[in-house]
Design a protein around this motif. Structure first.
Motif, PDB file in Angstrom:
ATOM      1  N   ALA A 315       0.848  -1.201   0.000  1.00 49.62           N
ATOM      2  CA  ALA A 315       0.000   0.000   0.000  1.00 49.62           C
ATOM      3  C   ALA A 315       0.877   1.243   0.000  1.00 49.62           C
ATOM      4  O   ALA A 315       1.838   1.351   0.777  1.00 49.62           O
ATOM      5  N   GLY A 345      -6.269   1.885  -3.765  1.00 48.55           N
ATOM      6  CA  GLY A 345      -6.580   2.325  -2.410  1.00 48.55           C
ATOM      7  C   GLY A 345      -7.624   3.426  -2.435  1.00 48.55           C
ATOM      8  O   GLY A 345      -8.335   3.622  -3.431  1.00 48.55           O
ATOM      9  N   ASN A 349      -4.584   6.887  -3.994  1.00 44.73           N
ATOM     10  CA  ASN A 349      -3.570   6.022  -3.395  1.00 44.73           C
ATOM     11  C   ASN A 349      -3.600   4.625  -3.990  1.00 44.73           C
ATOM     12  O   ASN A 349      -4.609   4.190  -4.551  1.00 44.73           O
ATOM     13  N   ARG A 351      -2.967   0.356  -3.932  1.00 48.47           N
ATOM     14  CA  ARG A 351      -3.049  -0.850  -3.113  1.00 48.47           C
ATOM     15  C   ARG A 351      -2.897  -2.038  -4.054  1.00 48.47           C
ATOM     16  O   ARG A 351      -3.782  -2.327  -4.852  1.00 48.47           O
TER      17      ARG A 351
END
Length: 620
Positions: A315, A345, A349, A351
């Motif tokens: 992550a 994410g 973001n 992930r």
């Protein structure tokens, strides 16, 4: 419409006019050496051509039988439209990408493509215009070209050396899609890193490095655009062992030829990798001192050693830029990407979930999405438990299950139960999930690898918080259904049922001036957004036609939609709910261009069924 000469095959206009609206039917069979004079006009096949766009085009299709090793040249010229050619395998033009296609290699607005056949069989040639409104006369030519020159003995290029060369048709050998190339050889020690540059102003270059010659060539690395803002190539190569290596200096496309400069030099030192392990949580900053990949993107690299079968989540978060994670391994040809993620994410973001196939050291690259932004970021590594083996799910049977603390845990910590079934390409399936204990939620995805939802549903059944997911199987294979509570926190009992909805309905035909009686039922197609059933009808309109279309039903609230294309390729032009009366629909539309159109008979509410009547008439 066509006229064929030289080894002529006669095809009547009636046969071509009888073609189905979306795809050509009984396409004429051609032979090499033939020239065809044709016309794209109303009555030709019309539909999404599934190449670079889903827009509908008039197109003519031709079949040709080819043998392995034959070298084909197809030319398409027209004074009426910008020509476009595509070649497909197996005598079909479907949702696959063409083997090769071309717009203006014959000199604008003419198309010209070359192809070397690797498998004997029947192929389909598609003739159309570059833009959807293309129509007019054209000439199609088919020529068998002589064998390509053999690959010569490679010239040796010295370390830190430079060579001026030229790619010329009829002189140089050709790759599988007829791209010209020259061949060079250099010697390197085991572990030695070299930089190969191929610069050209006359064509878009691509460079290959490998071992062996001719058909025995083993590619170890390649590069198209080296990241300097031009089309030039730059490849960083690490020799796996001491010995001779071959460089192929090539054109990216079959039409490329001209002069080039090839250079061989020392590569910059490999950037140092930081160690990364399960449980790590790192704060760092992507700045000007970051490493640069072959495409000029800034990144920070991490070394991670994984076990076979290990399932790991990486992550990356940042308030300063759109994050991007890329996982791979570095081999002789440089960094080879295995998996990547942009916005997996929250927000921008990343992930990245990956199950490692073998025990080895891997490289994780943390960068921005565009590769040029920088700033502070956080990176964490977590090991997650593997998914349990899915329960077999049979068609036509209802199964009972329970979501509890023993159910599998998803990435967001929600619980789910997984089921597996086998589907055939084109099969329409329906999955219904009911629960009195929680708000149900369904997902479906392909089996194998990490689960990725291809479709999902929350309240599609139209009965409280129960789910109904309709899905058309894209290719034959095993599929996974995840039954779960919305949000992941619910617990309790549920009922799950898988149904085969049979083949997709075929669009009906509609004539202007006619009245059609139909019925919506659960075997019809279903709109993806609102779970309403619909029937499609195809009709032809002339330029300037002003049509009045009505839909009346005493059993449900009627909804009409007018557009072009079928199923998921439907493009809306006009729609109406209650323009005729409280629950009946009316569309009045003037058509700007001639062609095939689609009328969609739909209901305003989800899951509605019943009889309806459609009328279509021309207005003065």
């Amino acid at each position: 419409m066509l006229n064929a000469r030289r080894h002529l095959i006669a095809v009547s206009a009636i046969a071509l006019m009888a073609a189905a609206p979306a795809l050509a039917q009984d396409a004429p069979m051609l032979t090499l050496g033939q020239t065809v004079d044709g016309v794209l006009e109303e009555g030709d096949a019309y539909g999404p051509v599934k190449s670079w766009s889903d827009e509908e085009h008039l197109h003519d299709d031709y079949l040709i039988r080819l043998e392995s090793g034959q070298r084909l040249e197809i030319g398409l010229t027209s004074g009426d439209f910008d020509s476009y050619l595509a070649l497909y395998r197996d005598g079909t033009q479907d949702t696959r990408e063409p083997l090769v296609s071309d717009d203006d290699s014959g000199g604008y607005p003419h198309a010209l493509l070359w192809h070397t056949v690797d498998t004997s069989g029947t192929y389909r040639i598609q003739v159309r215009g570059f833009s959807p409104d293309s129509a007019g006369a054209y000439q199609l030519t088919l020529v068998e070209r002589p064998p390509a020159p053999p690959e010569p003995r490679p010239s040796r290029i010295q370390p830190r050396g430079e060579v001026n060369g030229e790619l010329a048709r009829g002189v140089d050998p050709q790759l599988s899609n007829d791209e010209l190339y020259d061949v060079y050889v250099f010697r390197a020690r085991a572990g030695e890193r070299v930089q190969v540059r191929l610069n050209a102003e006359d064509f878009d270059p691509i460079v290959y490095v490998g071992r062996g010659a001719g058909g025995a060539f083993e590619e170890l690395g390649r590069n198209d655009d080296g990241g300097d803002g031009t089309l030039n190539s730059r490849l960083i190569f690490t020799a796996p062992e001491t010995g001779d290596y071959v460089i192929r200096a090539a054109a990216l496309s079959a039409s490329g030829e001209g002069s080039y400069v090839l250079s061989l030099g020392d590569a910059p030192e490999a950037p140092a990798l930081r160690r990364l392990a399960i449980g790590d949580s790192i704060e760092s900053e992507l700045g000007e001192d970051a490493a640069e990949d072959d495409s000029g993107r800034l990144y920070e690299g991490y070394a991670f050693r994984a076990r076979a079968g290990q399932r790991v989540v990486f992550a990356m978060v940042s308030d300063d830029f759109d994050t991007y994670l890329e996982l791979g391994r570095t081999g002789a040809g440089g960094f080879e990407s295995i998996a990547s993620d942009d916005d997996g994410g929250e927000g921008l973001n990343s992930r990245l979930l990956h199950t490692f196939a073998e025990a080895a050291q891997y490289e994780l690259r943390a960068r921005s999405f565009g590769g040029s932004s920088g700033g502070a970021y956080g990176l964490s590594v977590t090991e997650v438990e593997p998914d349990p083996e899915p329960t077999p799910l049979a068609f036509g049977r209802s199964v009972q299950g329970e979501i509890n603390d023993a159910s599998a845990r998803g990435l967001s910590d929600g619980r789910f139960n997984a089921y597996r079934f086998r589907g055939e390409e084109g099969q329409r399936v329906q999955i219904v999930m009911r629960s009195g204990d929680f708000d149900s939620y369904l997902e479906i995805g392909s089996a194998g690898g990490e689960f990725e939802a291809l479709a999902y549903d929350d309240d599609g059944l139209g009965e409280g918080l129960n789910s109904r997911l309709n899905f058309t199987i894209p290719e034959t294979g095993d599929y996974i259904v995840r039954a779960q509570p919305l949000g992941g926190g619910g617990r309790g009992l549920y009922d799950l049922e898988l149904t085969d909805r049979g083949p997709a309905p075929v669009a009906g035909s509609l004539l202007i001036g006619a009245t059609v009686r139909g019925r919506l039922d659960e075997t019809d197609s279903m709109a993806a957004g609102d779970s309403s059933f619909y029937d499609d009808y195809r009709f032809q309109a002339a330029e300037g036609d002003r049509l009045r279309i009505t839909m009346v039903s005493n059993e449900f609230d009627a909804f009409l939609a007018l557009g072009r294309g079928l199923a998921e390729d439907f493009i809306l032009l006009a729609s109406d709910d209650d323009g005729l009366s409280d629950t009946n629909s009316l569309i009045e539309h003037t058509f700007d261009e001639a062609g095939w159109y689609t009328l969609r008979a739909n209901s305003y509410s989800p899951n509605a069924t019943g009889a309806y009547v459609i009328s279509i008439e021309r207005r003065e």
